[in-house]
Design a protein around this motif. Structure first.
Motif, PDB file in Angstrom:
ATOM      1  N   GLN A  40      -9.305  41.822  94.767  1.00  0.00           N
ATOM      2  CA  GLN A  40     -10.333  42.810  95.057  1.00  0.00           C
ATOM      3  C   GLN A  40      -9.867  43.856  96.067  1.00  0.00           C
ATOM      4  OE1 GLN A  40     -13.339  43.006  93.534  1.00  0.00           O
ATOM      5  NE2 GLN A  40     -12.681  41.312  92.232  1.00  0.00           N
ATOM      6  N   GLU A  41      -8.605  43.760  96.524  1.00  0.00           N
ATOM      7  CA  GLU A  41      -8.036  44.699  97.492  1.00  0.00           C
ATOM      8  C   GLU A  41      -8.853  44.728  98.778  1.00  0.00           C
ATOM      9  OE1 GLU A  41      -5.262  46.380  97.666  1.00  0.00           O
ATOM     10  OE2 GLU A  41      -4.560  45.560  95.782  1.00  0.00           O
ATOM     11  N   ARG A  42      -9.221  43.541  99.256  1.00  0.00           N
ATOM     12  CA  ARG A  42      -9.960  43.435 100.509  1.00  0.00           C
ATOM     13  C   ARG A  42      -9.097  42.736 101.540  1.00  0.00           C
ATOM     14  NH1 ARG A  42     -16.316  41.772  99.662  1.00  0.00           N
ATOM     15  NH2 ARG A  42     -16.976  43.631  98.506  1.00  0.00           N
ATOM     16  N   THR A  43      -9.101  43.285 102.743  1.00  0.00           N
ATOM     17  CA  THR A  43      -8.335  42.671 103.821  1.00  0.00           C
ATOM     18  C   THR A  43      -9.118  41.594 104.544  1.00  0.00           C
ATOM     19  OG1 THR A  43      -9.077  44.402 105.348  1.00  0.00           O
ATOM     20  CG2 THR A  43      -7.011  44.781 104.168  1.00  0.00           C
ATOM     21  N   ALA A 514      -0.884  50.457  93.227  1.00  0.00           N
ATOM     22  CA  ALA A 514      -0.624  49.027  93.186  1.00  0.00           C
ATOM     23  C   ALA A 514      -0.608  48.560  91.735  1.00  0.00           C
ATOM     24  CB  ALA A 514      -1.691  48.285  93.985  1.00  0.00           C
ATOM     25  N   PRO A 515      -0.139  47.319  91.475  1.00  0.00           N
ATOM     26  CA  PRO A 515      -0.119  46.816  90.106  1.00  0.00           C
ATOM     27  C   PRO A 515      -1.501  46.901  89.479  1.00  0.00           C
ATOM     28  CG  PRO A 515       1.147  45.384  91.536  1.00  0.00           C
ATOM     29  CD  PRO A 515       0.471  46.394  92.422  1.00  0.00           C
ATOM     30  N   GLY A 516      -1.549  47.297  88.216  1.00  0.00           N
ATOM     31  CA  GLY A 516      -2.821  47.460  87.542  1.00  0.00           C
ATOM     32  C   GLY A 516      -3.419  48.837  87.748  1.00  0.00           C
ATOM     33  N   ILE A 519      -5.560  52.032  93.335  1.00  0.00           N
ATOM     34  CA  ILE A 519      -5.193  52.822  94.503  1.00  0.00           C
ATOM     35  C   ILE A 519      -5.807  52.146  95.722  1.00  0.00           C
ATOM     36  CG2 ILE A 519      -5.377  55.069  95.611  1.00  0.00           C
ATOM     37  CD1 ILE A 519      -5.557  56.323  92.877  1.00  0.00           C
ATOM     38  N   THR A 520      -4.984  51.753  96.669  1.00  0.00           N
ATOM     39  CA  THR A 520      -5.443  50.960  97.801  1.00  0.00           C
ATOM     40  C   THR A 520      -6.181  51.831  98.804  1.00  0.00           C
ATOM     41  OG1 THR A 520      -3.383  51.290  99.010  1.00  0.00           O
ATOM     42  CG2 THR A 520      -3.478  49.435  97.481  1.00  0.00           C
ATOM     43  N   GLY A 555       0.454  49.515 102.736  1.00  0.00           N
ATOM     44  CA  GLY A 555       0.628  49.101 101.348  1.00  0.00           C
ATOM     45  C   GLY A 555      -0.570  48.323 100.848  1.00  0.00           C
ATOM     46  N   THR A 556      -0.310  47.351 100.002  1.00  0.00           N
ATOM     47  CA  THR A 556      -1.366  46.535  99.429  1.00  0.00           C
ATOM     48  C   THR A 556      -1.764  45.425 100.390  1.00  0.00           C
ATOM     49  OG1 THR A 556       0.211  45.044  98.355  1.00  0.00           O
ATOM     50  CG2 THR A 556      -0.455  47.016  97.131  1.00  0.00           C
ATOM     51  N   VAL A 557      -2.854  44.757 100.045  1.00  0.00           N
ATOM     52  CA  VAL A 557      -3.306  43.620 100.848  1.00  0.00           C
ATOM     53  C   VAL A 557      -2.278  42.498 100.793  1.00  0.00           C
ATOM     54  CG1 VAL A 557      -5.141  41.905 101.106  1.00  0.00           C
ATOM     55  CG2 VAL A 557      -5.703  44.251 100.456  1.00  0.00           C
TER      56      VAL A 557
END
Length: 693
Positions: A40-43, A514-516, A519-520, A555-557
């Motif tokens: 879910q791109e959540r930190t 990011a993969p898929g 956009i982060t 970058g990504t989570v």
């Protein structure tokens, strides 16, 4: 049997197998929950915690661990080293590294440099190889500076290059963070000092006197000595929020009057005098702290509203006493600044319905909203007319974004308590910047602000970072509206929102998604991309370790989780090797899957697998099982599960091939002791997408 018990009675426990099974279950459950959060791109586990974490990361970027020296820092460092060589420590590499010899000099930053006010240390590193040379100046804390010095003198020429890239990247992150969060008082004072040096290059004594603390301060309150300087800094930042840079404002001040005051009174009082001059400049520019609206626009709004209410026969007192009158006035101010004709919008108002409404101001707002959608504007810019004369008189023009428009948008839709908490939040600059970007792109920001205010207005004052939390909520809502508009595409508003989505997608193509295709948050906020591959950085190298620390949040989570894990490990080298083994296993799995697909095809019909092609089927099955095993091993290596060693031994085991088929009596029953355990399936060890390396 009776009598006292001499020994404790042993208690029955769950047993070792049951405890291990429960531990494995908890690890799998925790890994699945964590993977869901990463997907879910959540930190963090909630939007509020994620927003607070992002705000703290930007606050850390304001004071990077390593950053390139500014021009004034470098000049002051060189001059101080020439004046007092004993205060600096020189060190050179013992022997050339690939032909390069590196010389370094470390020492405290002088007080007359912008970075010297905070007790930072400087590091100058110079490498030479024949006619080639490389010189790097960076600022860091004392411990980090000494550690970097030892690394570059004992490492290679590539390490010196990496140090230069690291300093430049730290400077870029700090510059970006100033557009996202407010600075601490000492950081703001340091930036004011840097701007004073730049604005008054030939009057160093005046700049130093303006930043001189009060020597008669109360020892129980350490902040009292910087009270006048803080007032000056906040005043300059207020002008900066309205688009006027500190350097331009300070450069336009009367230095003759400042020098006369400097010679007449005590030097530590010069900050008050400069503050008064800055305030007079702000008055000429029509920038007033109590009312962030151009007085000319404010007067036009009041006159147009009174005329519209009087001509329509609306009860003026009922509108003025309504608790939503502040929202109505902010709405009219924003519309006037955007170029709308208020007299045309306020003509022929439905007086009877407004007078009978529970909240007359709120009803009038809805009427204006409907009229604005069909009314054209008579101007294309949101320029406030009263500024033109002030800018011509002072010779100061806007060089940055004006956050006044964003502030009016917040006060227009939210209650005074919620608006004050958002505007006073540390993360307000980031939200204001995003609101202005949405407005310029034509996003449905008005509709989203109206709906969001109904759901989160009461909760905003109690949030840890109200502005960052509101930005997260608005961003998700606008993206949802844009996706809906792109799918529908029927009405004019839907087509406009779909066009906005296309423009945003084109603007963000410069980033590596990011993969898929996700956009982060870091990409949306415009965080500078690291100039190095974090998965290739050696955590045992001081320069690479500092680069890892400064790459968080860019970058990504999943990238951040990797950095956190490798920096917190007792043996970061072992964790780094484990991740590399996982990457190698994943590569082998991909190759095995490709080979399995090739073996499952025939030359005559590549899309079928005929029954007679037994050799191809056997090879394809073997390659597929090898791919499953490699992926399971990669997951175990990467997550650090305690079953990694056992799983590796399980996959490496190959039972001996029997000479003949065992009989029915000798064949073990399913589930019996001694039967071979089943090969784990790929879906038993879920994992998310890995970033592109």
């Amino acid at each position: 049997m009776t009598g006292p018990v001499d020994q404790d009675v042993p208690l029955l426990g769950l047993g070792r197998d049951q405890v291990q099974a429960w531990m494995q279950f908890m690890l799998v459950a925790a890994g699945a929950v964590r993977q869901h959060r990463v997907n879910q791109e959540r930190t963090a586990w909630s939007q509020e915690r994620a927003a607070a974490r992002a705000t703290q990361r930007y606050a850390n970027d304001l004071d990077p661990r390593v950053r390139a020296m500014a021009a004034a820092d470098e000049a002051a460092f060189r001059a101080a080293r020439q004046r007092d060589p004993a205060g600096f420590e020189d060190k050179s590499s013992r022997e050339p590294q690939f032909g390069w010899t590196v010389h370094t000099s470390t020492g405290p930053m002088p007080e007359d440099s912008p970075s010297g006010m905070h007790g930072a240390w400087g590091l100058w590193a110079h490498g030479a190889y024949g006619e080639k040379s490389l010189s790097v100046f960076v600022v860091a804390d004392k411990e980090t500076a000494l550690r970097l010095r030892d690394e570059v003198t004992e490492g290679e020429q590539r390490t010196l290059k990496d140090l230069g890239e690291l300093g430049t990247y730290g400077h870029m992150r700090a510059e970006h963070a100033r557009t996202e969060v407010r600075e601490e008082p000492w950081q703001l004072r340091q930036r004011v000092w840097e701007n004073l040096r730049e604005a008054w290059p030939n009057d160093f004594d005046l700049a130093a006197a303006a930043m001189k603390p009060n020597p008669y301060w109360n020892w129980e309150d350490p902040d009292e000595q910087y009270e006048a300087i803080n007032r000056l800094a906040v005043r300059l930042r207020g002008l900066e929020d309205r688009g006027y840079s500190m350097t331009d404002v300070l450069r336009r001040l009367d230095l003759g009057a400042i020098r006369q005051q400097y010679e007449a009174v005590e030097r530590h009082r010069l900050a008050d005098f400069v503050d008064q001059m800055v305030q007079r400049t702000a008055d000429k520019l029509h920038v007033v702290d109590a009312d962030p609206v151009d007085p000319i626009v404010s007067r036009e709004v009041d006159e147009a509203l009174d005329k519209g209410l009087r001509d329509a026969g609306v009860d003026r007192e009922g509108v003025l006493r309504s608790k939503y009158f502040g929202h109505l006035r902010a709405q009219l101010t924003d519309l006037r600044s955007d170029g709308h004709d208020l007299d045309a919008l306020l003509v022929d108002l439905p007086a009877e319905k407004i007078n009978q409404a529970d909240h007359p101001a709120a009803y009038l707002r809805s009427v204006l909203e409907r009229r604005v959608r069909s009314a054209p504007t008579d101007a294309t810019s949101s320029y406030e007319p009263g500024r033109a004369a002030g800018e011509a008189a002072t010779g100061i023009g806007k060089s940055g974004p004006d956050l006044g428009s964003a502030e009016r948008m917040i006060r227009r839709h939210f209650s005074p308590e919620a608006a004050d908490s958002v505007i006073g939040c540390q993360a307000w600059p980031g939200l204001a910047k995003q609101l202005l970007a949405w407005k310029a792109q034509g996003a449905p920001i008005v509709e989203e602000l109206t709906q969001t205010a109904q759901s989160v207005d009461a909760r905003l004052p109690s949030r840890a970072t109200p502005a960052a939390y509101l930005k997260t909520v608005l961003r998700r809502g606008i993206e949802f509206r844009e996706n809906q508009a792109q799918q529908m595409g029927e009405s004019e508003r839907s087509r406009r929102d779909a066009e906005h989505t296309t423009r945003v997608r084109d603007a963000t193509r410069v980033f590596v998604a990011a993969p898929g295709g996700v956009i982060t948050e870091a990409m949306r906020d415009g965080v500078p991309e690291p100039p190095f591959d974090i998965y290739q950085l050696d955590p045992t190298n001081a320069v690479d370790r500092a680069a890892l620390e400064m790459s968080r949040g860019a970058g990504t989570v999943e990238d951040d989780d990797y950095i956190e894990q490798i920096l917190a490990a007792p043996d970061p080298g072992e964790v780094w090797m484990r991740f590399h083994r996982a990457g190698q296993a994943r590569g082998r799995a991909e190759q095995a899957e490709k080979q399995a697909a090739v073996d499952a095809q025939t030359l005559d019909d590549p899309g079928t697998r005929p029954r007679e092609d037994l050799i191809g089927q056997v090879e394809a099955g073997a390659e597929q099982r090898r791919a499953v095993g490699d992926r399971a091993l990669a997951h175990a290596e990467e997550t650090g599960a305690p079953t990694a060693a056992a799983l590796r031994a399980e996959l490496a085991h190959r039972p001996p091939v029997a000479a003949a088929e065992p009989s029915a009596q000798s064949r073990p029953r399913p589930g019996a002791v001694g039967s071979a355990p089943p090969v784990p399936e790929a879906q038993q060890l879920p994992r998310g997408p890995r970033p592109t390396r």
